[in-house]
Design a protein around this motif. Structure first.
Motif, short mmCIF file in Angstrom:
data_model
loop_
_atom_site.label_atom_id
_atom_site.label_comp_id
_atom_site.label_asym_id
_atom_site.label_seq_id
_atom_site.Cartn_x
_atom_site.Cartn_y
_atom_site.Cartn_z
N ASP A 208 0.81 -1.23 0.00
CA ASP A 208 0.00 0.00 0.00
C ASP A 208 0.84 1.27 0.00
O ASP A 208 0.30 2.36 -0.21
N ASP A 209 2.13 1.13 0.26
CA ASP A 209 2.98 2.32 0.24
C ASP A 209 3.68 2.48 -1.11
O ASP A 209 4.55 3.34 -1.26
N VAL A 210 3.31 1.65 -2.06
CA VAL A 210 3.85 1.80 -3.43
C VAL A 210 2.77 2.49 -4.25
O VAL A 210 1.62 2.05 -4.28
N ASP A 211 3.14 3.58 -4.90
CA ASP A 211 2.13 4.39 -5.60
C ASP A 211 1.95 4.00 -7.06
O ASP A 211 0.94 4.32 -7.67
N GLY A 212 2.97 3.37 -7.62
CA GLY A 212 2.87 2.97 -9.02
C GLY A 212 3.68 1.72 -9.25
O GLY A 212 4.61 1.40 -8.48
N LEU A 213 3.32 0.97 -10.29
CA LEU A 213 4.09 -0.25 -10.60
C LEU A 213 4.23 -0.37 -12.11
O LEU A 213 3.24 -0.41 -12.84
N TRP A 214 5.47 -0.40 -12.55
CA TRP A 214 5.77 -0.63 -13.97
C TRP A 214 6.32 -2.04 -14.07
O TRP A 214 7.38 -2.34 -13.51
N ALA A 215 5.62 -2.90 -14.76
CA ALA A 215 6.05 -4.31 -14.82
C ALA A 215 6.15 -4.75 -16.27
O ALA A 215 5.14 -4.75 -16.98
N PHE A 216 7.34 -5.11 -16.67
CA PHE A 216 7.59 -5.49 -18.06
C PHE A 216 8.18 -6.88 -18.12
O PHE A 216 8.94 -7.28 -17.25
N GLY A 217 7.83 -7.62 -19.16
CA GLY A 217 8.49 -8.91 -19.35
C GLY A 217 7.59 -10.02 -19.82
O GLY A 217 8.01 -10.88 -20.56
N SER A 218 6.34 -10.03 -19.39
CA SER A 218 5.46 -11.10 -19.85
C SER A 218 4.01 -10.73 -19.59
O SER A 218 3.71 -9.87 -18.76
N ALA A 219 3.13 -11.43 -20.30
CA ALA A 219 1.69 -11.21 -20.10
C ALA A 219 1.30 -11.60 -18.68
O ALA A 219 0.46 -10.96 -18.04
N GLU A 220 1.95 -12.65 -18.17
CA GLU A 220 1.64 -13.13 -16.82
C GLU A 220 1.95 -12.04 -15.78
O GLU A 220 1.18 -11.78 -14.86
#
Ligand code: NAI
Length: 800
Positions: free
Chosen positions: A735-747
């Motif tokens: 909850d203390d993370v405001d954004g998430l950039w996740a790259f690498g796979s559809a999963e």
């Protein structure tokens, strides 16, 4: 009554707006309304229907079709068929259509206003003077964006078919906010109005058809939440735009996770209205009237939490109570009333229940003497209400009441005002009142809100973005930033889907889980947390292999605790967000310089781990250095704008850092992808927790020394090596993370979107598309910078 009586009492007789034209229009649909699909009316008079009622009388206004799967299928198919030609027609053609819609709204303004007031219960004064003019303004403004689209958004294309779900509090205005940008930029739409208030949307559909809008471009399917859910789940929809409750917004986030559908959510609020002791108190009282009694308080950005500085609190509440006594609640079509009806009995019951909790929790509930009795006898009415004496944790202070109920509290110092104002899970808007410009403009940036009004409240304009943060949702409507919500970058869209996960080097004879106990002599690269190298909590390591299969070293296997420590370190590095962009640029240049001093070493490492040729590896390092320089360049150039809306004052559109952002890097281009993602984020003031590429994490651990020698303050960049999916999960749920950039796979995309639902963090994912990290169009500049910030619009008085 004599004139003398009126002069004595300042009372006045009802002045009803004529409803003849609206009733005649309703009579033409006496058999019931159908859906507007592919330019035709479908399903009128079917058994599956519901009533739309006049909330001021409870009487039925019309029968409305309940949208089925077949209806939603047909509407999406029509929108799909129309989208190509609509986009291909070009901006100039679409601009003409939007202009025609604007003119149509203006020509039928009175009918639209009356229908809206009848269906929703809001005062005709508001629909006539606020809702309908803003609707026309929205179409005019977006006609302009269509006209200049080809040059202003040259690197973007329309998203495609857009599903839009809107609430009942501003039925026509929300329709305009949704469809104007979508249509202007070449998308086609399936819109579902709220079940309480579908009539103005249906009337608008008729007007749009008469204005020559091509069939299939705009489709309207009526129904309740089950119809909405059909639209949400429909595989033919490319994007969803929702305005409504946080509860349903969350549901939509979860249901669309991993589907590839773009999403914007405009959700609830509990917005603070802050009055300092040097404010013009009479003006502020009028502000409160607008903030919480406009539209019966059924406004997502209503100033529903009044915070008054202690020294003037008593006087201010006294003035407010006197003003409350003069507010008139009555028939929505009466031009002389201040407040109309609550939209539906369920909503009225909800308001009553929440007010009852205030009394139970020790609060004092005030209504002007005789206010309840003065409300009309039938229909859904509720008088202006003020709650005092409740603790900051009370239900009515935390929960959105969505009714004419103001909760008050007091504060001593500006810092306390900010602390109380931000003590909410929402972050939609805030209003600050002070005659001291220095104080007001010092407070505005500290408020967690997408919109801040200084000495004003509830101002809206098509050119000024609107939208919130935290559990008020994400995305913006209106303005340039709102346009991007209906576009997608061509450079990303062109890329193929990853057919298979990017090949990782074969691991010879490694234990099944690839996890070793920490060797006695510590040769393992540690994690990088809070500016220091830190041993992983679990004391485990992961082997890294060269492309030829030989062991290349080990990296720490980070776990949940390591991520939590890294997030805490990033939280603590708030100074970076407050630092000047000039400072941040210098640090990024310095990073680039130090990386370039060690270019050969990094190239060798990349070559060893990925099998890249020396030339390829060197090209990756050079591109990474260039990326750092590009981010440094943008740090003090990706700036805000000043809007000059057709209202008194200006609006400063200021990009603000998201805060703490998790970054999960893809397996390919281990240095370049890392730098391409991290550099824009930190350039604009975010602090990051990075999970580097799994197979080539040693490239990232080599960066520790570069970071240490480049004046990057401790906690700004934290690096946790380990299993990407496991670590992404913790980041997404935190909850203390405001954004998430996740790259690498559809999963990974699915996981990031689904698990981000807790605090509704902003996500940026590749949906399994392999980004070309070497392509500047795809991985440098405004494309990523835009996602690294959210725009806060601060309205300030300016000029006459
Ligand atoms: P809601 O969020 O249920 O309704 C908004 C829209 O979403 C309507 O068109 C509805 O049919 C649709 N919807 C409902 N369930 C859905 C689902 N599962 N999938 C897709 N669409 C769905 O809001 P409701 O129940 O009318 O009001 C409840 C509370 O929500 C209010 O008291 C207020 O606190 C808040 N609210 C906030 C609004 C805002 O502008 N932020 C607007 C309306 C309500």
């Amino acid at each position: 009554m004599s004139v003398a009586h009126y002069m004595d009492t300042m009372d006045y007789a009802p002045a009803p707006e004529g409803s003849g034209e609206a009733k005649a229009w309703l009579a033409t649909h006496a058999a019931g309304f159908g859906h507007f699909i592919n330019g035709a009316w479908v399903g009128a008079g079917r058994a599956e229907s519901f009533s739309s009622n006049d909330p001021s009388t409870g009487k039925r206004l019309a029968r409305i079709a309940q949208g089925s799967q077949a209806d939603v299928d047909a509407a999406v198919a029509a929108a799909r068929a129309a989208q190509g030609p609509w986009a291909a027609a070009g901006g100039a053609v679409r601009a003409r259509h939007l202009y025609a819609l604007a003119r149509m709204v203006q020509r039928h303004a009175r009918l639209l206003a009356v229908v809206e007031s009848m269906d929703n219960g809001k005062p005709i004064r508001e629909t006539r003077d606020i809702d309908v003019p803003l609707v026309a303004r929205h179409f005019y403004h977006h006609a302009g964006w269509a006209q200049v689209q080809a040059t202003e958004f040259a690197d973007q294309r329309p998203v495609g078919v857009v599903g839009q779900i809107i609430p009942w509090n501003f039925p026509l205005l929300m329709l305009a906010w949704k469809i104007a940008p979508a249509l202007a930029l070449g998308n086609t739409v399936v819109l579902k109005p709220a079940e309480y208030t579908p009539l103005s949307a249906l009337l608008f559909a008729e007007l749009a058809a008469a204005a020559g809008l091509p069939a299939g471009v705009l489709n309207i399917v009526t129904g309740d939440g089950t119809t909405g859910a059909l639209l949400v789940d429909h595989p033919g929809v490319d994007k969803l735009a929702f305005t409504g409750s946080t509860e349903v917004g969350r549901l939509i986030r979860e249901r669309t996770a991993g589907s590839g559908k773009a999403l914007t959510l405009e959700l609830g609020g509990k917005s603070p209205f802050i009055v300092f002791d040097d404010a013009d108190l009479d003006a502020a009282v009028e502000g409160v009237v607008d903030a919480i009694w406009f539209n019966q308080g059924q406004v997502c950005c209503a100033g529903s939490r009044l915070l008054v500085q202690e020294g003037v609190a008593e006087r201010f509440i006294g003035k407010l109570k006197r003003r409350m006594a003069a507010l008139r609640v009555g028939a929505p079509l009466d031009k002389a009333i201040d407040m109309g009806a609550i939209v539906a009995p369920e909503q009225l019951a909800r308001i009553r229940a929440l007010v009852a909790t205030a009394a139970a929790e020790g609060g004092t509930v005030y209504q002007a003497p005789g206010a309840e009795a003065a409300c009309p006898g039938e229909g859904c009415f509720y008088p202006p209400t003020l709650i005092t004496g409740v603790q900051p944790g009370a239900t009515v202070v935390r929960e959105e009441i969505f009714g004419p109920v103001l909760v008050t509290g007091s504060f001593r110092t500006p810092d306390e005002a900010v602390m109380l104002a931000n003590n909410s899970r929402y972050g939609l808007s805030a209003s600050v009142w002070s005659e001291n410009i220095g104080l007001a403009l010092d407070i505005a940036p500290k408020l967690v809100a997408g919109v801040v009004w200084v000495n004003a409240t509830n101002l809206f304009d098509a050119a000024v973005g609107f939208g919130g943060t935290r559990e008020s949702g994400f995305g913006r409507e209106g303005g340039r930033e709102g346009c991007y919500e209906y576009l997608k970058p061509i450079a990303w869209d062109e890329r193929p889907l990853r057919s298979a996960p990017v090949a990782t080097p074969a691991a010879p004879a490694a234990p099944a889980a690839n996890v070793f106990a920490m060797p006695p002599i510590d040769r393992t690269a540690k994690l990088f947390i809070g500016g220091k190298q830190a041993r992983p909590d679990g004391n485990h390591a992961l082997p890294q292999f060269a492309a030829d299969g030989h062991p290349a070293g080990e990296v720490g296997a980070g776990n949940r605790k390591d991520i939590r420590n890294a997030v805490a370190a990033a939280r603590g590095a708030e100074g970076w967000t407050k630092a000047t962009s000039h400072n941040r640029a210098q640090v990024l240049y310095y990073l680039g310089e130090n990386l370039s001093a060690r270019a050969d070493e990094f190239a060798r490492r990349i070559g060893t781990l990925t099998g890249a040729t020396p030339e390829q590896a060197r090209a990756e390092v050079d591109a990474s250095i260039a990326r750092l320089f590009t981010a440094a360049a943008w740090a003090d150039k990706y700036e805000g704008r000043v809007h000059q809306p057709p209202l008194r004052g200006v609006a400063l559109a200021l990009p603000e850092a998201l805060g703490v952002v998790g970054v999960v890097c893809p397996p390919e281009a281990p240095l370049l992808a890392f730098v391409s993602l991290v550099a824009p984020l930190i350039a604009l003031g975010n602090r990051v927790v990075v999970v580097p590429s799994g197979p080539a994490a040693l490239v990232a651990t080599d960066l520790y020394q570069v970071l240490e020698t480049s004046d990057v303050p401790a906690g700004v960049v934290n690096i946790v090596t380990g299993d990407a999916l496991t670590l992404a999960r913790t980041l997404a749920e935190h909850d203390d993370v405001d954004g998430l950039w996740a790259f690498g796979s559809a999963e990974l995309s699915t996981l990031a979107e689904k698990l981000s639902v807790g605090n509704l963090k902003r996500t940026l994912v590749d949906h399994g598309r392999a980004i070309d990290w070497f392509d500047d169009r795809a991985a440098a500049g405004p494309l990523l910078l835009r996602h690294a910030v959210q725009v806060k619009n601060v309205w300030i008085p300016y000029g006459e």
